[in-house]
Write an enzyme that holds these catalytic residues in place. Structure first.
Site, PDB file in Angstrom:
ATOM      1  N   SER A  46       0.825  -1.216   0.000  1.00 29.78           N
ATOM      2  CA  SER A  46       0.000   0.000   0.000  1.00 29.78           C
ATOM      3  C   SER A  46       0.859   1.265   0.000  1.00 29.78           C
ATOM      4  O   SER A  46       0.328   2.361  -0.174  1.00 29.78           O
ATOM      5  CB  SER A  46      -0.974   0.000   1.178  1.00 29.78           C
ATOM      6  OG  SER A  46      -0.283  -0.073   2.393  1.00 29.78           O
ATOM      7  N   HIS A  47       2.168   1.141   0.216  1.00 33.18           N
ATOM      8  CA  HIS A  47       3.033   2.326   0.156  1.00 33.18           C
ATOM      9  C   HIS A  47       4.166   2.166  -0.846  1.00 33.18           C
ATOM     10  O   HIS A  47       5.151   2.894  -0.798  1.00 33.18           O
ATOM     11  CB  HIS A  47       3.551   2.692   1.550  1.00 33.18           C
ATOM     12  CG  HIS A  47       2.441   3.205   2.406  1.00 33.18           C
ATOM     13  ND1 HIS A  47       1.653   2.382   3.165  1.00 33.18           N
ATOM     14  CD2 HIS A  47       1.932   4.441   2.545  1.00 33.18           C
ATOM     15  CE1 HIS A  47       0.722   3.091   3.764  1.00 33.18           C
ATOM     16  NE2 HIS A  47       0.856   4.343   3.408  1.00 33.18           N
ATOM     17  N   GLU A 187      -4.989   0.096   2.325  1.00 37.57           N
ATOM     18  CA  GLU A 187      -5.521  -1.276   2.303  1.00 37.57           C
ATOM     19  C   GLU A 187      -6.989  -1.257   1.879  1.00 37.57           C
ATOM     20  O   GLU A 187      -7.464  -2.166   1.189  1.00 37.57           O
ATOM     21  CB  GLU A 187      -5.399  -1.934   3.688  1.00 37.57           C
ATOM     22  CG  GLU A 187      -3.981  -2.075   4.198  1.00 37.57           C
ATOM     23  CD  GLU A 187      -3.125  -3.014   3.367  1.00 37.57           C
ATOM     24  OE1 GLU A 187      -3.676  -3.834   2.628  1.00 37.57           O
ATOM     25  OE2 GLU A 187      -1.883  -2.882   3.449  1.00 37.57           O
TER      26      GLU A 187
HETATM   27  P1  NDP Z   1      -0.354  -3.078  10.200  1.00 34.23           P
HETATM   28  O1  NDP Z   1      -1.588  -3.190  11.026  1.00 34.23           O
HETATM   29  O2  NDP Z   1      -0.233  -3.928   9.003  1.00 34.23           O
HETATM   30  O3  NDP Z   1       0.924  -3.338  11.098  1.00 34.23           O
HETATM   31  C1  NDP Z   1       1.205  -2.517  12.185  1.00 34.23           C
HETATM   32  C2  NDP Z   1       2.450  -2.979  12.890  1.00 34.23           C
HETATM   33  O4  NDP Z   1       2.149  -4.155  13.628  1.00 34.23           O
HETATM   34  C3  NDP Z   1       3.605  -3.330  11.970  1.00 34.23           C
HETATM   35  O5  NDP Z   1       4.789  -2.835  12.523  1.00 34.23           O
HETATM   36  C4  NDP Z   1       3.591  -4.852  11.945  1.00 34.23           C
HETATM   37  O6  NDP Z   1       4.866  -5.432  11.731  1.00 34.23           O
HETATM   38  C5  NDP Z   1       3.097  -5.159  13.332  1.00 34.23           C
HETATM   39  N1  NDP Z   1       2.439  -6.455  13.408  1.00 34.23           N
HETATM   40  C6  NDP Z   1       1.439  -6.922  12.628  1.00 34.23           C
HETATM   41  N2  NDP Z   1       1.085  -8.148  13.009  1.00 34.23           N
HETATM   42  C7  NDP Z   1       1.874  -8.464  14.062  1.00 34.23           C
HETATM   43  C8  NDP Z   1       1.978  -9.601  14.902  1.00 34.23           C
HETATM   44  N3  NDP Z   1       1.221 -10.673  14.723  1.00 34.23           N
HETATM   45  N4  NDP Z   1       2.917  -9.581  15.868  1.00 34.23           N
HETATM   46  C9  NDP Z   1       3.707  -8.522  16.063  1.00 34.23           C
HETATM   47  N5  NDP Z   1       3.642  -7.412  15.306  1.00 34.23           N
HETATM   48  C10 NDP Z   1       2.730  -7.387  14.319  1.00 34.23           C
HETATM   49  O7  NDP Z   1      -0.125  -1.534   9.765  1.00 34.23           O
HETATM   50  P2  NDP Z   1      -1.212  -0.390   9.541  1.00 34.23           P
HETATM   51  O8  NDP Z   1      -2.212  -0.926   8.596  1.00 34.23           O
HETATM   52  O9  NDP Z   1      -1.665   0.154  10.834  1.00 34.23           O
HETATM   53  O10 NDP Z   1      -0.341   0.728   8.811  1.00 34.23           O
HETATM   54  C11 NDP Z   1       0.180   0.479   7.510  1.00 34.23           C
HETATM   55  C12 NDP Z   1       1.134   1.540   7.062  1.00 34.23           C
HETATM   56  O11 NDP Z   1       0.445   2.691   6.627  1.00 34.23           O
HETATM   57  C13 NDP Z   1       2.155   2.024   8.081  1.00 34.23           C
HETATM   58  O12 NDP Z   1       3.422   1.797   7.510  1.00 34.23           O
HETATM   59  C14 NDP Z   1       1.885   3.521   8.197  1.00 34.23           C
HETATM   60  O13 NDP Z   1       3.035   4.324   8.374  1.00 34.23           O
HETATM   61  C15 NDP Z   1       1.241   3.824   6.877  1.00 34.23           C
HETATM   62  N6  NDP Z   1       0.423   5.029   6.924  1.00 34.23           N
HETATM   63  C16 NDP Z   1       0.893   6.192   6.351  1.00 34.23           C
HETATM   64  C17 NDP Z   1       0.135   7.348   6.389  1.00 34.23           C
HETATM   65  C18 NDP Z   1       0.646   8.637   5.825  1.00 34.23           C
HETATM   66  O14 NDP Z   1      -0.096   9.601   5.799  1.00 34.23           O
HETATM   67  N7  NDP Z   1       1.850   8.731   5.356  1.00 34.23           N
HETATM   68  C19 NDP Z   1      -1.201   7.364   6.993  1.00 34.23           C
HETATM   69  C20 NDP Z   1      -1.560   6.109   7.605  1.00 34.23           C
HETATM   70  C21 NDP Z   1      -0.784   4.975   7.545  1.00 34.23           C
HETATM   71  P3  NDP Z   1       5.217  -6.142  10.308  1.00 34.23           P
HETATM   72  O15 NDP Z   1       5.417  -5.010   9.337  1.00 34.23           O
HETATM   73  O16 NDP Z   1       6.426  -6.924  10.561  1.00 34.23           O
HETATM   74  O17 NDP Z   1       4.026  -6.987   9.947  1.00 34.23           O
END
Ligand code: NDP
Length: 337
Positions: A46-47, A187
């Site tokens: 998504s990024h 997403e």
């Molecule tokens: P996720 O819910 O996919 O993941 C959030 C974090 O939780 C990640 O660091 C992930 O690590 C970790 N994680 C997920 N599953 C587990 C698990 N089972 N055990 C331990 N850790 C876990 O991310 P979001 O959907 O909340 O966000 C997605 C992205 O969107 C982010 O990178 C965010 O910066 C970006 N974003 C950017 C915006 C902007 O304006 N620029 C605005 C909003 C969001 P891992 O990666 O290893 O799975």
């Protein structure tokens, strides 16, 4: 879904070509392409390349200055500011990182405020880059108003992500990076494109009813914060940090100032860096943290945040990445064929 396989070098070159063909200079295009290809490398789709049409739209509309040269301003012994001059965030982040690191090492704690930037990426790259230099790091940014306050129906907060990184000498840093919304907007957009539902609790429709239809959330509906009022409070904190504190826009102000070109909002970002060597256990903090990580992962099925991305890195270095064929066709067109 039909896909086209690309090496990471090809991803980088395609991203950079799309940008330079649409008014970005080589340095800004390289900085954005670095971030986009890092997202593809870690399979954070998504990024990754998915964002390129939005970057291009903001160049074509004139909202973003693709030739911006960020300017560093030393505000206090522990505070540095970078004026992004209306450009994309990646170059401003590169310019601000060395003074932030130097200040954190000399003061123990330091902040980098980025103003007048357009952030359209994940936050983990900037947090991870600081942890790779031995620092503990936080990053925050806002977005457009997509998320309701606790109990509300009106989108007021951005999907406001925050990232945290912890240095692990000789190993990949621990990094988590999460939106304040239940699901990242990218997403939901991908779900709409691919025609599948989103999980319950993701958002509401225009009548305020919970829905799993991504189109109903995107068209007149709103997103829900993660964890109810607790996630809403994190989103509120981030609005204050990157709006009122550093003198930049709240999410609703970013929307009011936007030209609706589909590209990133104009706004700010805050990074905090902490040098563990300046606190109570300079010799032992790293080993002490490893003790905790070992306890956590000693349980079957439990992993550390960031491990998925680290594992993906090994796969994509070998196999490259699979890019949606329709997206690839569009990018080839944006790059001028
Ligand atoms: P996720 O819910 O996919 O993941 C959030 C974090 O939780 C990640 O660091 C992930 O690590 C970790 N994680 C997920 N599953 C587990 C698990 N089972 N055990 C331990 N850790 C876990 O991310 P979001 O959907 O909340 O966000 C997605 C992205 O969107 C982010 O990178 C965010 O910066 C970006 N974003 C950017 C915006 C902007 O304006 N620029 C605005 C909003 C969001 P891992 O990666 O290893 O799975």
């Amino acid at each position: 879904m039909a896909t086209v396989r690309l090496s990471l070098d090809e991803v980088h070159a395609l991203a950079a070509r799309c940008l330079t063909a649409n008014g970005c200079d080589a340095e800004n295009a390289r900085a954005v392409a670095d971030i986009v290809s890092a997202a593809e490398r870690d399979i954070c789709l998504s990024h990754g390349l998915f964002r390129i049409p939005g970057y291009v739209a903001s160049l074509r509309s004139g909202k973003v200055d693709g030739s911006a040269r960020p300017v560093v301003d030393d505000l206090a012994p522990a505070v540095v500011r970078v004026d992004g001059k209306g450009g994309f965030a990646p170059l401003a982040l590169e310019v601000g990182r060395p003074p932030l690191i130097a200040k954190a090492r000399s003061q123990g704690v330091a902040a980098l405020a980025l103003n007048d930037i357009h952030h359209f990426a994940a936050l983990w790259p900037e947090a991870e880059a600081l942890a790779e230099q031995g620092l503990c790091a936080f990053a925050f940014t806002a977005a457009f108003p997509y998320v309701v306050a606790a109990g509300g129906r009106k989108p007021i907060y951005g999907t406001n992500p925050m990232a945290f990184a912890w240095p692990r000498p000789g190993r990949h840093p621990l990094v988590f990076d999460q939106a304040s919304s239940a699901l990242a907007r990218g997403e939901i957009m991908i779900a709409a494109r691919e025609g599948h539902e989103v999980p319950p609790g993701t958002g509401i429709d225009s009548a305020g009813r919970q829905t799993t239809d991504p189109n109903a959330i995107l068209d007149g509906g709103a997103q829900l914060p993660f964890g109810g009022y607790k996630g809403a409070s994190i989103a509120l904190m981030i609005e204050l940090l990157v709006g009122a504190l550093i003198g930049d826009k709240f999410s609703f102000e970013a929307l009011a100032a936007d030209n609706n070109d589909g590209g990133p909002p104009k706004g700010g970002e805050l990074l905090l860096a902490i040098d563990p060597a300046r606190f109570g256990d300079p010799e032992g903090f790293a080993a002490h943290a490893e003790l905790l990580f070992g306890e956590i992962t000693s349980e079957d099925g439990v992993r550390l945040p960031g491990d998925r991305r680290r594992r993906n890195r090994e796969v994509t270095a070998r196999d490259g990445v699979a890019v949606d064929a329709t997206l690839h066709g569009k990018l080839t067109e944006l790059a001028g064929g």
